[in-house]
Design a protein around this motif. Sequence first.
Motif, PDB file in Angstrom:
ATOM      1  N   VAL B   6       0.834  -1.200   0.000  1.00 46.20           N
ATOM      2  CA  VAL B   6       0.000   0.000   0.000  1.00 46.20           C
ATOM      3  C   VAL B   6       0.868   1.249   0.000  1.00 46.20           C
ATOM      4  CG1 VAL B   6      -1.668   1.330   1.332  1.00 46.20           C
ATOM      5  CG2 VAL B   6      -1.944  -1.139   1.125  1.00 46.20           C
ATOM      6  N   PHE B   7       1.916   1.193   0.829  1.00 44.44           N
ATOM      7  CA  PHE B   7       2.791   2.357   0.942  1.00 44.44           C
ATOM      8  C   PHE B   7       3.477   2.651  -0.388  1.00 44.44           C
ATOM      9  CE2 PHE B   7       6.853   4.376   2.018  1.00 44.44           C
ATOM     10  CZ  PHE B   7       6.380   5.473   2.720  1.00 44.44           C
ATOM     11  N   LEU B   8       4.022   1.608  -1.009  1.00 39.38           N
ATOM     12  CA  LEU B   8       4.714   1.801  -2.280  1.00 39.38           C
ATOM     13  C   LEU B   8       3.743   2.295  -3.350  1.00 39.38           C
ATOM     14  CD1 LEU B   8       7.171  -1.227  -2.378  1.00 39.38           C
ATOM     15  CD2 LEU B   8       7.654   1.198  -1.974  1.00 39.38           C
ATOM     16  N   LEU B   9       2.546   1.740  -3.340  1.00 36.61           N
ATOM     17  CA  LEU B   9       1.532   2.156  -4.304  1.00 36.61           C
ATOM     18  C   LEU B   9       1.243   3.643  -4.150  1.00 36.61           C
ATOM     19  CD1 LEU B   9      -0.357   0.851  -6.459  1.00 36.61           C
ATOM     20  CD2 LEU B   9      -2.138   0.902  -4.712  1.00 36.61           C
ATOM     21  N   MET B  10       1.099   4.071  -2.866  1.00 45.45           N
ATOM     22  CA  MET B  10       0.830   5.489  -2.610  1.00 45.45           C
ATOM     23  C   MET B  10       1.992   6.342  -3.087  1.00 45.45           C
ATOM     24  SD  MET B  10      -0.988   6.003   1.073  1.00 45.45           S
ATOM     25  CE  MET B  10      -1.037   7.793   0.990  1.00 45.45           C
ATOM     26  N   ALA B  11       3.203   5.897  -2.750  1.00 37.47           N
ATOM     27  CA  ALA B  11       4.391   6.664  -3.110  1.00 37.47           C
ATOM     28  C   ALA B  11       4.492   6.788  -4.627  1.00 37.47           C
ATOM     29  CB  ALA B  11       5.636   5.992  -2.534  1.00 37.47           C
ATOM     30  N   LEU B  12       4.290   5.678  -5.303  1.00 37.27           N
ATOM     31  CA  LEU B  12       4.382   5.653  -6.760  1.00 37.27           C
ATOM     32  C   LEU B  12       3.327   6.573  -7.373  1.00 37.27           C
ATOM     33  CD1 LEU B  12       6.405   3.855  -8.237  1.00 37.27           C
ATOM     34  CD2 LEU B  12       4.480   2.424  -8.943  1.00 37.27           C
ATOM     35  N   THR B  13       2.099   6.458  -6.854  1.00 42.50           N
ATOM     36  CA  THR B  13       1.012   7.294  -7.354  1.00 42.50           C
ATOM     37  C   THR B  13       1.339   8.767  -7.164  1.00 42.50           C
ATOM     38  OG1 THR B  13      -0.457   5.549  -6.571  1.00 42.50           O
ATOM     39  CG2 THR B  13      -1.479   7.603  -7.254  1.00 42.50           C
ATOM     40  N   ALA B  14       1.875   9.076  -6.007  1.00 45.11           N
ATOM     41  CA  ALA B  14       2.164  10.471  -5.711  1.00 45.11           C
ATOM     42  C   ALA B  14       3.257  11.005  -6.620  1.00 45.11           C
ATOM     43  CB  ALA B  14       2.575  10.606  -4.247  1.00 45.11           C
ATOM     44  N   MET B  15       4.293  10.168  -6.858  1.00 45.73           N
ATOM     45  CA  MET B  15       5.439  10.664  -7.624  1.00 45.73           C
ATOM     46  C   MET B  15       5.116  10.791  -9.111  1.00 45.73           C
ATOM     47  SD  MET B  15       8.866   9.115  -5.901  1.00 45.73           S
ATOM     48  CE  MET B  15       8.272   7.477  -5.677  1.00 45.73           C
ATOM     49  N   THR B  16       4.386   9.810  -9.622  1.00 46.56           N
ATOM     50  CA  THR B  16       4.116   9.830 -11.052  1.00 46.56           C
ATOM     51  C   THR B  16       2.761  10.448 -11.341  1.00 46.56           C
ATOM     52  OG1 THR B  16       3.121   7.655 -10.965  1.00 46.56           O
ATOM     53  CG2 THR B  16       5.473   7.741 -11.372  1.00 46.56           C
ATOM     54  N   GLY B  17       2.205  11.111 -10.322  1.00 46.18           N
ATOM     55  CA  GLY B  17       0.840  11.600 -10.400  1.00 46.18           C
ATOM     56  C   GLY B  17       0.515  12.369 -11.676  1.00 46.18           C
ATOM     57  N   SER B  18       1.368  13.361 -12.021  1.00 44.75           N
ATOM     58  CA  SER B  18       1.030  14.225 -13.149  1.00 44.75           C
ATOM     59  C   SER B  18       1.050  13.437 -14.465  1.00 44.75           C
ATOM     60  CB  SER B  18       2.015  15.394 -13.214  1.00 44.75           C
ATOM     61  OG  SER B  18       3.322  14.908 -13.040  1.00 44.75           O
ATOM     62  N   TRP B  19       1.843  12.362 -14.472  1.00 42.11           N
ATOM     63  CA  TRP B  19       1.923  11.557 -15.691  1.00 42.11           C
ATOM     64  C   TRP B  19       0.812  10.499 -15.699  1.00 42.11           C
ATOM     65  CZ3 TRP B  19       2.950   6.264 -15.741  1.00 42.11           C
ATOM     66  CH2 TRP B  19       3.153   5.700 -17.015  1.00 42.11           C
ATOM     67  N   LEU B  20       0.505  10.020 -14.487  1.00 44.94           N
ATOM     68  CA  LEU B  20      -0.459   8.932 -14.340  1.00 44.94           C
ATOM     69  C   LEU B  20      -1.888   9.425 -14.567  1.00 44.94           C
ATOM     70  CD1 LEU B  20      -0.228   5.906 -13.427  1.00 44.94           C
ATOM     71  CD2 LEU B  20      -0.895   6.695 -11.156  1.00 44.94           C
ATOM     72  N   ALA B  21      -2.163  10.635 -14.074  1.00 46.52           N
ATOM     73  CA  ALA B  21      -3.536  11.124 -14.120  1.00 46.52           C
ATOM     74  C   ALA B  21      -3.966  11.342 -15.563  1.00 46.52           C
ATOM     75  CB  ALA B  21      -3.641  12.422 -13.336  1.00 46.52           C
ATOM     76  N   PRO B  22      -5.108  10.782 -15.935  1.00 47.47           N
ATOM     77  CA  PRO B  22      -5.565  10.913 -17.322  1.00 47.47           C
ATOM     78  C   PRO B  22      -5.985  12.343 -17.670  1.00 47.47           C
ATOM     79  CG  PRO B  22      -7.173   9.720 -15.991  1.00 47.47           C
ATOM     80  CD  PRO B  22      -5.965   9.912 -15.152  1.00 47.47           C
ATOM     81  N   HIS B  23      -6.347  13.144 -16.665  1.00 48.17           N
ATOM     82  CA  HIS B  23      -6.808  14.503 -16.941  1.00 48.17           C
ATOM     83  C   HIS B  23      -6.136  15.468 -15.980  1.00 48.17           C
ATOM     84  CE1 HIS B  23     -10.189  13.195 -19.511  1.00 48.17           C
ATOM     85  NE2 HIS B  23     -10.144  12.130 -18.740  1.00 48.17           N
ATOM     86  N   ASP B  24      -6.265  16.730 -16.310  1.00 47.19           N
ATOM     87  CA  ASP B  24      -5.880  17.761 -15.355  1.00 47.19           C
ATOM     88  C   ASP B  24      -6.939  17.754 -14.257  1.00 47.19           C
ATOM     89  OD1 ASP B  24      -5.549  20.042 -13.900  1.00 47.19           O
ATOM     90  OD2 ASP B  24      -4.999  21.289 -15.618  1.00 47.19           O
ATOM     91  N   PRO B  25      -6.526  17.660 -12.970  1.00 47.46           N
ATOM     92  CA  PRO B  25      -7.522  17.536 -11.894  1.00 47.46           C
ATOM     93  C   PRO B  25      -8.407  18.773 -11.781  1.00 47.46           C
ATOM     94  CG  PRO B  25      -5.337  17.920 -11.000  1.00 47.46           C
ATOM     95  CD  PRO B  25      -5.156  17.633 -12.462  1.00 47.46           C
ATOM     96  N   LEU B  26      -7.978  19.882 -12.401  1.00 55.22           N
ATOM     97  CA  LEU B  26      -8.778  21.101 -12.263  1.00 55.22           C
ATOM     98  C   LEU B  26      -9.579  21.388 -13.521  1.00 55.22           C
ATOM     99  CD1 LEU B  26      -6.132  23.346 -10.481  1.00 55.22           C
ATOM    100  CD2 LEU B  26      -7.953  21.951  -9.468  1.00 55.22           C
ATOM    101  N   GLU B  27      -9.331  20.568 -14.542  1.00 53.53           N
ATOM    102  CA  GLU B  27      -9.991  20.815 -15.828  1.00 53.53           C
ATOM    103  C   GLU B  27     -11.488  20.555 -15.720  1.00 53.53           C
ATOM    104  OE1 GLU B  27      -8.328  18.843 -19.485  1.00 53.53           O
ATOM    105  OE2 GLU B  27     -10.334  17.978 -19.431  1.00 53.53           O
ATOM    106  N   GLN B  28     -12.271  21.604 -16.025  1.00 51.79           N
ATOM    107  CA  GLN B  28     -13.715  21.457 -15.917  1.00 51.79           C
ATOM    108  C   GLN B  28     -14.316  21.134 -17.271  1.00 51.79           C
ATOM    109  OE1 GLN B  28     -15.416  24.830 -14.010  1.00 51.79           O
ATOM    110  NE2 GLN B  28     -14.006  24.739 -12.262  1.00 51.79           N
ATOM    111  N   ASP B  29     -15.367  20.341 -17.215  1.00 54.09           N
ATOM    112  CA  ASP B  29     -16.035  19.943 -18.452  1.00 54.09           C
ATOM    113  C   ASP B  29     -17.521  19.818 -18.116  1.00 54.09           C
ATOM    114  OD1 ASP B  29     -16.960  18.910 -20.750  1.00 54.09           O
ATOM    115  OD2 ASP B  29     -15.683  17.123 -20.767  1.00 54.09           O
ATOM    116  N   LEU B  30     -18.175  20.977 -18.149  1.00 53.51           N
ATOM    117  CA  LEU B  30     -19.533  21.027 -17.614  1.00 53.51           C
ATOM    118  C   LEU B  30     -20.518  20.159 -18.387  1.00 53.51           C
ATOM    119  CD1 LEU B  30     -19.721  24.775 -16.618  1.00 53.51           C
ATOM    120  CD2 LEU B  30     -19.614  22.783 -15.124  1.00 53.51           C
ATOM    121  N   LEU B  31     -20.182  19.848 -19.643  1.00 44.69           N
ATOM    122  CA  LEU B  31     -21.063  18.973 -20.414  1.00 44.69           C
ATOM    123  C   LEU B  31     -21.009  17.542 -19.871  1.00 44.69           C
ATOM    124  CD1 LEU B  31     -20.363  20.235 -24.024  1.00 44.69           C
ATOM    125  CD2 LEU B  31     -22.388  20.615 -22.596  1.00 44.69           C
TER     126      LEU B  31
END
Lengths: 298, 268, 335
Positions: B6-31
Motif C-alpha cells: 500500500v505504501f509503495l503504491l501510494m508513493a508511486l502514485t504520488a510521484m508519477t501523479g502528473s503523468w499517471l492522471a488521465p486529466h488535469d484535476p482542475l480541468e472542468q467539463d460542464l457537459l
Amino acid sequence: MTPLLNIRNLHVKIREGAASVPILRGVSLSLAPGEVLGLVGESSAGKTMIGKATLGILPPQAVITDGEIFFDGENITHISVKARRRLLGTDIAMIPQDPMTSLNPVFRIGPQIADVLRLHLGFRAKEANQRVLELLDDVHINQPERVVKLYPHELSGGMRQRVLIAIAFACRPRLIIADEPTTALDVTVQRQVLRLIKELQSALGTAILFVTHDLGVVAKICNRVGVIHAGRILELSSAQNLFKAPAHPYTQALMAATPRYDRPNNALHPVPEALVKHLWDDVRRYDRGDFAKDKSHA
Amino acid sequence: MLGLGVFLLMALTAMTGSWLAPHDPLEQDLLNSFLPPFWVAGADPAFLLGTDNLGRDVLSRLIYGTRVALMVAVIAATLTGMLGTTVGLLAGFFGGWVDTLVSRMVDIWMAFPAVLLSIVLVAVIGAGLHAVIIAIIVIDWTRFCRVVRAETMVQCQQDYVASAVTIGLSRRRRLFVEILPNILPLLISLLTLEMGIAVVVEAILSYVGLSVASDAATWGGLIQEGRLYVNQAPWLMVFPIACIIVAVLGFNALGDGLRSAFDPVLRR
Amino acid sequence: MTAASLLRRLLLSVPTLFGVLIINFVLLRVVPGDPIAMMIGPGATPEDIQNLRQIYGLDKSIYQQFLLYLGDFLSGDLGTSISMRQDVVELIVGRLPVTLELALVAIAISLVGIVGLGITASIWKGRWPEVLIDVFSGFVQAVPDFLWALLFILIFGVLWASMPIFGRMDLAVEFDPLTQFYLFESLFRGDLVVFRSILMHILLPALSLALPLIAIGARLLKSSINESMAQDYVQLARVKGFSHFRIVVSQAFPNALIPTVTLTGVQMTFLIGGTVLVERIFGYPGLGNMAIDAVINRDLPLIQGIVLTFAVMFIVLNILIDMTYAFLNPRLRHD
C-alpha cells in the motif's frame, strides 16, 4: 445411617494444553450428618480440590475423570447447573479462605447476607433484614444494626470472617465446606473464629468438611481426620486415635513437624527427605497404574 | 507484506501523479458533469471513476489527493516523531525535574481534546497545508513522548545500559548508541501509526475547508464536495473514503510488518 | 460524594478555567493577519479601521487587553461576533442546547451499547456472542472515527435511504419551540410527529459519535467483568446458589464499572470534541458547526467564546465522571 457426603474413588486432573496433571488420585471418604471431618495436608496436596469438587466449583481446567460424589444419597458428580444451584446455599454452603476478598467490595454487609435468604427461603426484604440482624448476633457481632450498613473495607478481617460464617449458616445447611477458614487470620482471632464455628456447628448439627494444613486446628474441632498427600488419603481415623497413635509414617512426621511449646528446645523437625521421596515413588507407581490394589501401604 | 504494498503504491502514485492522471484535476467539463464510474451504464471510459459536479475527473483528483495525503503523512509524522522522541528520550533518560516537567505537560496536553485544539491552532495559523502539519505536530508529539519516555526508562533498567556505564561510555553515547537502537522498532511502528493519523487529520481539516486552497484536490475536500451531491452521485464520496481507509489500514499494517522485521526478538 | 468534596472539586477547577482563559487569550492574540481588515471591505479608510480597533479594544496593550477580557468574562460579556455582528453569549446560548442535546443522546446510546455488549460478551464468554462482539469492536476501531459519520450517510442516506442526513428536523414539520432543546421539548409537549422527525435527524449523528466509544467501552467493560469473575466474592456468590447471569449482572458488573468509568470518561471528552465535526458533516446547527464557520471567518471573539464554552463543558464532564466514580466505589465515598 446413610452418610451425608460420600466420595468414592475421586480422580481430578488439571489439563495444561495437551498434558494433564493428576490432582486427586482416588479419594474416598464419607461424612455422617453432624460430623466434622478434617482434611490435613501440605499445600498443593489436593485437599482444597476435594471441597471444590463437592461444591462443583472446580477451576475450568480441572476435570473429574473418575469417581462419584454422593450427597444425601444423590449422585451429584455431574448434575446440571440448575440442580446444583438448588443445593448450593441451602444444603451445602462454604466458608471461604480469605475474608478480605470474599465479600463484594461495592455492597454493604446487610444485603450480602440477605440475598441468600431471599433467594432460597423466599424472604421478603423486611423479613430478610430482621433475620440478618439475628444471624449477625449469632456470630457475636456487636451492634448488628450498625454493621449491616457498613462496607466490607470498613470491617476487620475477623469481623469479615464472622460475616462469612453468618452467610454460610444463613439457610441452615446440612453440610459446610470450610476451606482453611482461619489461615488468613492472626492467631488470637483464629481461636475465636474456630470456637464460633464449633459453637454453631454443634447447636445446628451441621456437618463440616474442614480443610486445613494446621493440625492444631484439627485437634480442636474435628471428629475424624484424613491425612492427604499428593491427592491421596494416606490415613483416615478418629481425631483421638490419630493424635494418640498415628499409623502412617507421614502422619507421624507431620506431627513431629508441628512446632509446640511443650517440647524441649523448640526444634523444628521437617518431614524427612527419605520419606518424601518414598511417598513420591509410590505416587509415580500409582500413576503408572501398577499400584491399584495396594492402597493401604501403611 | 500488505502494508509495504500500500505504501509503495501510494508513493508511486504520488510521484508519477502528473503523468499517471488521465486529466488535469482542475480541468472542468460542464457537459460531462456527474458521469458515473466505469461499471455503471452511461459511463465514459475516458473518465474511469466518473466526474464531479463541474465535470472534473474523479480519478485524476484522487491521484493528486494522494500526493497531498502522502506529503502530509510523511512530513508531519516525521517531524512529530522527532519532537516527541527527543523530549521523551530526555525525560526518560534524565528523570528528575526534566521528567516531572515533561510528564506534567503531557498530562495537560492530553486533557485537551484534539479536534478543538487543532481548530484553534488552524484559527491561529490560518488555513493551509503548513497549518495542518503544524497542528499535527503540536497535538500529537505527546503520543511519541509518552511511549518513548516509558520505553527509555525500561531500557535504562536493563543490564546492557548498566554495563555501558561501567565501561565508561558517555551519556550521549549511551543515549544514542545504546538506547535509541533498542527503541527503534517501537518508534517505527509509532511513526507509521502517526502517518495514518496524519492522513485522517488532513482529511478532516480539508473536509471543513481549513486545509489547502479549496480548488486543490485533497481526499477530505473530495469527500466534502461529494457530501453536497451525495444523492445524485454517491461515488464522489465513496472513492476518497475508500482511499483513506486503505491508506490508514496500510500504514498500520506497514508498522506491524516493519516492527516484526526490525525487532530481533519478534523475528525469531 | 459529599457536598464538601463537591465544593472542593469545583474550587479545584477554577485554576484550570483560568489557565484556559489565558491560553485562549494568548493564542488568539498572536494571530497573524488583521481580523479587522477582514471584516470590512477593501474600500475602508484607515480611520474606519482605527475606529473599529478601538471598539474591539485592539489598540490597547496586550496586558490591558487581558484584564479587559477577564473583566468582561466575569461580567458575562464575551464580546460581539465580528462575522455575525451579534452578541457572542447570545449566539452561544442559542447553539449550546443543540450540541448538548446531541451529546446527551450520543452518550445515552453509548452507555446502552457499552453495557449491553459488555455484559452479553461476558455472559457468553468464549462462545459466539463474545466472538461476534470482539470482531465488531475490532472492525469499528480499525476505521478512523470520523469516517463513520460519512459511512452512515452512504449506508442510511443513499444505499438504504431510510434516514435523513441533513439538518435538525424536516422543514415541512411545524414546530414553534420555546427552548432550543427541540427533542426534549417536543417529547415533553407530547408532539409525537415533531418528536419523531427530530429523533430521526439526531439518530445518525449521535450514532456516529457513539460507535467508537461503544467499541472501546464494550471491550473494556468485558475484560473488567471477566477480571471480576475471577475474584473470590464471585466464587462465594456461586456457592450461594446464584445463577451465572445474576452473578455477571449483579456481582461482577458493579465492580467492573469502576475501572470502565475512569477509562471511558476520557473517551467521553473525545465524544464532546467529536460533535464539532459530526455537526459539520450532518449540517446540524450546533456549537461545533458554528465554531468551524468562526474559524473560517477568523471571528476571534466568537472562537474565544466557543472554546471557553467547550472548556467549561469538559470541566463539568470531568467533575461528573469523578462523582460517578466516587459513587460507584464505596472506598472513596466516605472520605
